[in-house]
Structures are given as C-alpha cells and as structure tokens.
Design an enzyme around this catalytic site. Structure first.
Site, mmCIF file in Angstrom:
data_model
loop_
_atom_site.group_PDB
_atom_site.id
_atom_site.type_symbol
_atom_site.label_atom_id
_atom_site.label_comp_id
_atom_site.label_asym_id
_atom_site.label_seq_id
_atom_site.Cartn_x
_atom_site.Cartn_y
_atom_site.Cartn_z
ATOM 1 N N GLY A 279 40.057 38.876 41.581
ATOM 2 C CA GLY A 279 38.935 38.077 42.086
ATOM 3 C C GLY A 279 38.785 38.155 43.588
ATOM 4 N N HIS B 225 38.174 22.370 30.705
ATOM 5 C CA HIS B 225 37.076 23.345 30.673
ATOM 6 C C HIS B 225 35.715 22.657 30.787
ATOM 7 C CE1 HIS B 225 40.234 26.058 28.682
ATOM 8 N NE2 HIS B 225 40.132 26.343 29.953
ATOM 9 N N ASP C 8 38.900 29.348 38.203
ATOM 10 C CA ASP C 8 39.779 28.789 37.174
ATOM 11 C C ASP C 8 41.089 29.576 37.203
ATOM 12 O OD1 ASP C 8 39.724 28.729 33.505
ATOM 13 O OD2 ASP C 8 40.949 27.682 34.994
#
Ligand code: SAM
Length: 295
Positions: free
Chosen positions: A140, A63, A157
């Site tokens: 997305g 992350h 991600d």
C-alpha cells in the site's frame, strides 16, 4: 490430544489467548506468520504475526465502523481505496453503498485473500467477485505514491504497526494518501487500543494533524481485541464531514437501505465523543484540540 491455546504475543505484559479447537491453516507467507483456527465460541479466528485480526463472530463490528463511518458522512461516495483488508470484510461493507462505483483493495499478501475465501467465505467471497471490486496485490505504501487516481475515502485496514504494516502507520504514507484523496475526502486508519497502546494513537494523531485540517478519532468496542475501546483515527480537510447531523445519517442509511448489526446513526454520532483519557491523548498529540462536535 493436548489442547492447543493460541495467544497474542504483541503485549509485553499480558497475553490473551483463545483455545484452538481445530487449526485450519498455518503458514509463514512471504510477509507474515498466518494462522486460521476454529474455536467453539469465536468461530474462525485469523491471527497474523501473533496479533488477533478477526473472528467470524465479531468481525461485523470493526468492518461496519471502518466502512460506514466515513462513507455515511459523504453524500455520494463513488471511489474508495482500501489498504490492507485482505479478509474482504471492509470491502463487503463498502460495496453495500449503492453510489460506490469502484472499490480498490490493495493487499500485500495474496495468501490472506486466498485463505479468507477458502476458510471464511462468508466474510469476503461475494465482495471479491463484485464487478466494482478492483483487487491489487501490492504494498500500500508504494501504491499511494504511484497512483494517479483520486478517492472519496481511503480506509487503511492494516495490522498493528509491525511487520509489513509498519509502513502504513507513517507520516509519509499519510501524506501520500492525502495526495490520493479528492478535495475534502476522508481518511481513516486503525489506531489500536488507546488504553494499552496510547503511543500509537498519539503518534498517528500528531502526524495526521500536521497534514489534515480536521482530525477526529472515534471508538468502538471490538470484543476480540481484548482491552477497552478500539480507536480509529479520522482525518479530512472538511471538518463538517464528522459533524453530519444524526437525522441526515438516518436519512442516508434509509435511502441506501444498508443492513447493519453495529452501525446506527446514533452510534455514529456518539462514536466521536471520546472518553476523557482518550481525548487527552488526542489533544496532547495534535497541534490543535480535536474538533469537538457542535451539539
Ligand atoms: N480486517 C481485519 C480486522 O478485522 O481487523 C484486520 C486487518 S487485515 C487482516 C490487515 C491486512 O493488512 C493483512 O491482510 C495484511 O496482509 C495487510 N497488510 C499489511 N501490510 C500491508 C501493506 N504494506 N500493504 C498492503 N497490505 C498490507
């Protein structure tokens, strides 16, 4: 009671597995099979459709690099789009940048967000509540076609190119993301472990280098992704962004006062220096050799 081992079923020739000391949640959502379990060493573990996604012990690595490598390369990132990332880890890191005014997270599966907040709130609970966070439950692929917004950085991600994530590793999606980027904005997406799945990095590099002027993957080591360097692909029309001097990165990090456990200015610079076997995949796949950093 018999010990349950939960294994990855992604690789045809080998299967890493982690002992499930306690299964906290298991469900077939509308999009994927989701399991969250506990392990004495790894903490909480999320596995989606048979692929380890994160553990609370090492999630900081992935992350941090997914957020800070693109955002530290920008003088004042303001608007960021995250596609996937329903655990909230990338969102948490993006929101550490004081200049970020809006972080839109587009996650297809509400269950991932809900179970993240419930079972490992330390990752994203605070980030999801941040007034700058704009959480959208959507595919997305569709979002980037329909949006009229422009972003300084787009961070994909996603999971591996399978199930709901498959569309996020396609050239049309990469091209639609570029339309949603500001001039010279930065696009990053995960491209697995090149040692085991070189084809993923090759196909993404080929597609990106036909759309963007500069393609420059970088690597990190992600312990729970068993098997060598983990590679994240970077693309931008501004080649300078991945050549930011280490001293500038250090100044930005100090000014932004961002605490990290993996990202450092020196690591950032070095992350683009690829091992030969990965550089070869990139050079072969891209119409031009990956832009090498000036010393
Ligand atoms: N952040 C994690 C890590 O540390 O590696 C792994 C990635 S995250 C769990 C992947 C997310 O992408 C999942 O929550 C999944 O539901 C989401 N996703 C998959 N396909 C998607 C799509 N087409 N649109 C939006 N989100 C998607």
């Amino acid at each position: 009671m018999a010990t349950r081992w939960i294994e990855e079923t992604f690789h045809a020739d080998w299967r890493p597995r982690i002992r499930a000391d306690k299964v906290l949640h298991e469900v077939k959502t509308e999009h994927q099979h989701l399991v969250i379990f506990e392990n004495r060493f790894w903490g909480k573990v999320l596995i989606l459709d048979g692929v380890f996604q994160l553990t609370t012990r090492d999630e900081f690595i992935y992350h941090e690099v997914m957020a800070h490598i693109p955002l530290m390369a920008l003088e004042r990132p303001r608007k960021v789009l995250i596609v996937g990332g329903g655990d909230g880890g990338v969102l948490r890191e993006v929101l550490k940048h004081p200049s970020v005014q809006e972080a839109t997270l587009v996650e297809i599966d509400q269950e991932v967000i809900d179970t993240s907040i419930k079972f490992y709130p330390e990752i994203g609970k605070k980030a999801f509540k941040d007034k700058r966070a704009n959480v959208v439950i959507a595919d997305g692929l569709k979002f980037v076609v329909e949006t009229t917004e422009k972003y300084d950085a787009i961070i994909v991600d996603s999971s591996e190119p399978m199930g709901p994530s498959a569309v996020l590793h396609s050239k049309p999606f990469f091209a639609d993301c570029k339309k949603a980027l500001k001039e010279g904005g930065i696009f990053v997406t995960q491209t697995s472990l090149p040692f085991h799945t070189p084809a993923h990095l090759a196909s993404t590099t080929k597609a990106l280098s036909s759309i963007y002027k500069a393609v420059a993957p970088f690597v990190c080591t992600q312990p729970c992704y068993f098997g060598g360097e983990f590679c994240i692909s970077w693309a931008s029309d501004n080649a300078e962004h991945h050549e930011v001097p280490t001293a500038t990165l250090a100044r930005r990090a100090a000014r932004r006062d961002i605490k990290t456990n993996y990202w450092t200015p020196g690591y950032h610079t070095g992350a683009f220096a690829l091992p030969a076997y990965i550089q070869k995949i990139v050079d072969k796949a891209s119409s031009k050799p990956a832009t090498k950093r000036k010393k």
